[in-house]
Design an enzyme around this catalytic site. Structure first.
Site, PDB file in Angstrom:
ATOM      1  N   ASP A  23      20.035  25.796  16.258  1.00 19.29           N
ATOM      2  CA  ASP A  23      20.415  25.726  17.672  1.00 19.29           C
ATOM      3  C   ASP A  23      21.699  26.503  17.935  1.00 19.29           C
ATOM      4  O   ASP A  23      22.336  27.005  17.018  1.00 19.29           O
ATOM      5  CB  ASP A  23      20.551  24.253  18.098  1.00 19.29           C
ATOM      6  CG  ASP A  23      21.301  23.429  17.064  1.00 19.29           C
ATOM      7  OD1 ASP A  23      22.413  23.848  16.671  1.00 19.29           O
ATOM      8  OD2 ASP A  23      20.768  22.385  16.604  1.00 19.29           O
TER       9      ASP A  23
ATOM     10  N   ASN B   3      22.171  19.261  14.936  1.00 19.71           N
ATOM     11  CA  ASN B   3      21.941  17.868  15.337  1.00 19.71           C
ATOM     12  C   ASN B   3      20.833  17.163  14.554  1.00 19.71           C
ATOM     13  O   ASN B   3      20.336  16.129  14.962  1.00 19.71           O
ATOM     14  CB  ASN B   3      21.656  17.786  16.848  1.00 19.71           C
ATOM     15  CG  ASN B   3      20.386  18.534  17.224  1.00 19.71           C
ATOM     16  OD1 ASN B   3      19.812  19.238  16.379  1.00 19.71           O
ATOM     17  ND2 ASN B   3      19.938  18.382  18.449  1.00 19.71           N
TER      18      ASN B   3
ATOM     19  N   ASP C 181      21.134  24.226  12.003  1.00 15.22           N
ATOM     20  CA  ASP C 181      20.805  23.074  12.849  1.00 15.22           C
ATOM     21  C   ASP C 181      22.032  22.167  12.946  1.00 15.22           C
ATOM     22  O   ASP C 181      22.538  21.714  11.921  1.00 15.22           O
ATOM     23  CB  ASP C 181      19.622  22.332  12.201  1.00 15.22           C
ATOM     24  CG  ASP C 181      19.312  21.027  12.912  1.00 15.22           C
ATOM     25  OD1 ASP C 181      19.681  20.899  14.098  1.00 15.22           O
ATOM     26  OD2 ASP C 181      18.699  20.148  12.277  1.00 15.22           O
TER      27      ASP C 181
ATOM     28  N   ASP D  92      17.678  17.731  13.995  1.00 19.24           N
ATOM     29  CA  ASP D  92      16.261  17.688  14.376  1.00 19.24           C
ATOM     30  C   ASP D  92      15.439  18.719  13.602  1.00 19.24           C
ATOM     31  O   ASP D  92      14.237  18.886  13.835  1.00 19.24           O
ATOM     32  CB  ASP D  92      16.076  17.872  15.893  1.00 19.24           C
ATOM     33  CG  ASP D  92      16.497  19.253  16.376  1.00 19.24           C
ATOM     34  OD1 ASP D  92      17.020  20.041  15.556  1.00 19.24           O
ATOM     35  OD2 ASP D  92      16.305  19.540  17.568  1.00 19.24           O
TER      36      ASP D  92
ATOM     37  N   ASP E  66      17.576  39.066  23.434  1.00 19.34           N
ATOM     38  CA  ASP E  66      16.248  39.628  23.212  1.00 19.34           C
ATOM     39  C   ASP E  66      15.468  39.492  24.523  1.00 19.34           C
ATOM     40  O   ASP E  66      15.163  38.384  24.962  1.00 19.34           O
ATOM     41  CB  ASP E  66      15.555  38.840  22.088  1.00 19.34           C
ATOM     42  CG  ASP E  66      14.589  39.688  21.295  1.00 19.34           C
ATOM     43  OD1 ASP E  66      13.863  40.491  21.915  1.00 19.34           O
ATOM     44  OD2 ASP E  66      14.540  39.536  20.053  1.00 19.34           O
TER      45      ASP E  66
ATOM     46  N   ASP F 218      11.880  43.876  23.490  1.00 14.55           N
ATOM     47  CA  ASP F 218      10.665  43.606  22.736  1.00 14.55           C
ATOM     48  C   ASP F 218       9.512  44.521  23.190  1.00 14.55           C
ATOM     49  O   ASP F 218       9.332  44.729  24.403  1.00 14.55           O
ATOM     50  CB  ASP F 218      10.280  42.136  22.991  1.00 14.55           C
ATOM     51  CG  ASP F 218       9.199  41.638  22.068  1.00 14.55           C
ATOM     52  OD1 ASP F 218       9.411  41.645  20.855  1.00 14.55           O
ATOM     53  OD2 ASP F 218       8.129  41.236  22.579  1.00 14.55           O
TER      54      ASP F 218
HETATM   55  C1  GLC Z   1       7.729  41.852  18.705  1.00 15.76           C
HETATM   56  C2  GLC Z   1       8.532  40.767  18.052  1.00 15.76           C
HETATM   57  C3  GLC Z   1       7.584  39.792  17.416  1.00 15.76           C
HETATM   58  C4  GLC Z   1       6.703  39.206  18.484  1.00 15.76           C
HETATM   59  C5  GLC Z   1       5.996  40.294  19.286  1.00 15.76           C
HETATM   60  C6  GLC Z   1       5.402  39.753  20.548  1.00 15.76           C
HETATM   61  O1  GLC Z   1       7.040  42.615  17.786  1.00 15.76           O
HETATM   62  O2  GLC Z   1       9.457  41.303  17.174  1.00 15.76           O
HETATM   63  O3  GLC Z   1       8.253  38.793  16.705  1.00 15.76           O
HETATM   64  O4  GLC Z   1       5.726  38.388  17.906  1.00 15.76           O
HETATM   65  O5  GLC Z   1       6.886  41.315  19.667  1.00 15.76           O
HETATM   66  O6  GLC Z   1       6.401  39.413  21.457  1.00 15.76           O
HETATM   67 CA    CA Z   2      18.853  21.359  16.220  1.00 14.63          CA
END
Ligand code: GLC
Ligand code: CA
Length: 533
Positions: free
Chosen positions: A32, A26, A24, A28, A101, A198
């Protein structure tokens, strides 16, 4: 033999970051992008040359960013697009890669597409999601409860394989495919070098099966629509897919398929547990056997393998199959040596490089993960509070999501404010600062290991021969290329010493100095040594 493109990918060592919990900048309490930029030296010094960021796009955070509300904007708490541009140029300036991702299976219900879609059946987004008058099956969501939710406004049910606010996209609609292609192109144009995809196994639905529709009839067509295009043919892709058989693996990532570069094989992630919340007696041997099986399959089929044990969805592997107390250093280094000197692309999850272990808390209010809270409610119907907590402690994804412990101070160098999730219950003992000054530093071991791998082609491209037998409680394997041959040995057990069947130089990598002149490898020792003859 791996094709040229895949052989290049074996030179990538990918460090996975959970942005919310990494650094982090900043105060909060939330990690980030600027925090990541500030820690790039740490990652590069380790020997990683690529970074995979868990989702950092706009999101209401019901599933910490896996519920995306805008794929081409940065999550406010993580910073701005300017920060992202800076991160990309910082990485590229260091010769490092960026992997994003991509979450193509579902969006947040807060996404504009869903907000439009629910308005009725005659708007441009009406078919973007999986709407039904009647539930076509009784699938359960991965986070508990029915996977179908009735939407009053639309007057129909929509599918959510995960949380209620994560609505599954309808990939049978060409407009959805086009929209996701645009997202991919946007980020590739910005400089992304690859994607982790994913739950890619779920994008094509088969509403008649019991497996929440995974591996539907158009899966491969849809993957090709994303990544089989000329403009993205250079990028690296790794799919999250629950593949258990080799033919399916080949269909996903054989080079000429125009689909994915690689996938994460799930099988070894279940080492040490019979389901996500129930432990099972397993050991390093169990992991060894699964790795050997898949290495062999990958080799025979020219598949680029992924070398990983940990991620943001699992408690640390060392806590499940190793001893994360007295033998924490040994367990961490043995798993690393056994795994990362095999052929494939190494992935290191943040904290793994300091021997991060599982956490423990006494109250359910200490947990945040949507999956484990769902499991808690379900388990609590039949188990006592104490029994339920034990299971939640064992399986919660929070285990891997506590703020990265950078030092031993009150806030562990992660933030100057209040962290979004409690600090790891062992952060006082296991943190970067403590590890780096320790004589038994896991980080330094990783550093040496990755350097060895980088500097010796045999580890990248060489053949694999496993010398140990399944009944042995150790592993010995060799990697050889041309005249060069390396032996890797990990001794898993107390009371046994291992003698290699060949003569070696002094180990170039070892987790202790116990290896004696007569070439015996001590209990819990792991090493890599060049074979003389
Ligand atoms: C994948 C991700 C997980 C997420 C799920 C739904 O398994 O690694 O973290 O909750 O997909 O997107
Ligand atoms: Ca932050």
């Amino acid at each position: 033999m791996l094709c040229e493109k895949y052989r290049d990918f074996t030179r990538w060592t990918i460090y996975q970051i959970y942005p919310r919990s990494f650094m982090d900048s900043n105060g909060d309490g939330i990690g980030d992008l600027r925090g990541i930029i500030n820690k790039l030296d740490y990652i590069q010094d380790l020997g990683a040359n690529a970074v995979w960021l868990c989702p950092c796009f706009s999101s209401p955070n019901d599933d910490n960013g896996y519920d995306v509300s805008d794929y081409t904007d940065i999550m406010e708490e993580f910073g701005t697009m300017a920060d992202m541009d800076e991160l990309i140029s910082e990485l590229h300036g260091r010769g490092m890669k960026l992997i994003l991702d991509l979450v193509p299976n579902h969006t947040s219900t807060a996404h504009r597409w869903f907000q439009e879609s629910r308005k009725g059946r005659d708007n441009p987004y009406s078919d973007f999601y999986c709407w039904f008058d009647e539930k076509p099956n009784d699938w359960e969501s991965a986070f508990g409860g029915s996977a179908w939710e009735f939407d009053e406004m639309r007057g129909q049910y929509y599918l959510h394989s995960f949380a209620v606010s994560q609505a599954d996209l309808n990939w049978d609609n060409p407009a959805v495919i086009k929209a996701m292609q645009d997202v991919i192109d946007f980020w590739v144009d910005k400089g992304a070098d690859g994607f982790r995809i994913d739950v890619v196994d779920s994008i094509s639905k088969d509403y008649s099966n019991n497996n929440r529709g995974k591996f539907g009839p158009h899966l491969h067509e849809y993957i090709r629509a994303m990544f089989g295009r000329e403009n993205v043919s250079h990028i690296y892709t790794v799919g999250e897919s629950n593949i258990h058989d080799i033919d399916e693996l080949v269909r996903h990532c054989k080079a000429d398929r125009g689909e994915l570069s690689s996938v994460f094989i799930f099988e070894h992630m279940d080492c040490g547990r019979s389901d996500k919340f129930t432990p099972k007696q397993d050991s390093l041997k169990s992991l060894r056997d699964i790795l050997i099986y898949w290495q062999d399959q990958a080799e025979k089929n020219d598949i680029l393998y992924t070398l990983f044990t940990d991620n943001h969805d699992q408690p640390a592997m060392i806590s499940r199959i190793g001893n994360d107390r007295e033998l924490r250093y040994e367990s961490a280094t043995e798993i690393a040596a056994m795994l990362y000197l095999l052929k494939g692309v190494p992935f290191i999850y943040q904290g793994q490089e300091i021997g991060q272990a599982a956490a423990h808390y006494d109250d359910i209010s200490c947990f945040d993960d949507v999956e484990c809270l769902g499991a808690y409610r379900k388990l609590r119907r039949t188990l006592s509070e104490a029994e339920t907590l034990e299971k939640v402690n064992f399986g919660s994804r929070d285990n891997a999501r506590h703020p990265m412990p950078w030092d031993g101070s009150e806030n562990h160098g992660f933030t100057t404010g209040t962290p979004w999730l409690l600090h790891h219950s062992r952060a006082g003992e296991i943190n970067v600062e403590a590890d780096l000054v320790s004589e038994r530093s896991v980080y330094r071991f990783y550093q040496k290991l990755l350097k060895l791998r980088r500097e010796n082609e045999a580890f990248l491209d060489g053949g694999l021969e496993v010398i140990s037998r399944p009944e042995d409680s150790f592993i010995v394997y060799t990697r050889s290329l041309g005249d060069e041959k390396w032996a890797v040995v990990c001794n898993f057990e107390e009371g046994q010493e291992i003698k290699l069947p060949f003569e070696c130089e002094a180990p170039a990598l070892a987790n202790c100095g116990r290896q004696t002149a007569d070439g015996l490898y001590a209990p819990y020792e792991c090493a890599a040594a060049k074979v003389i003859k």
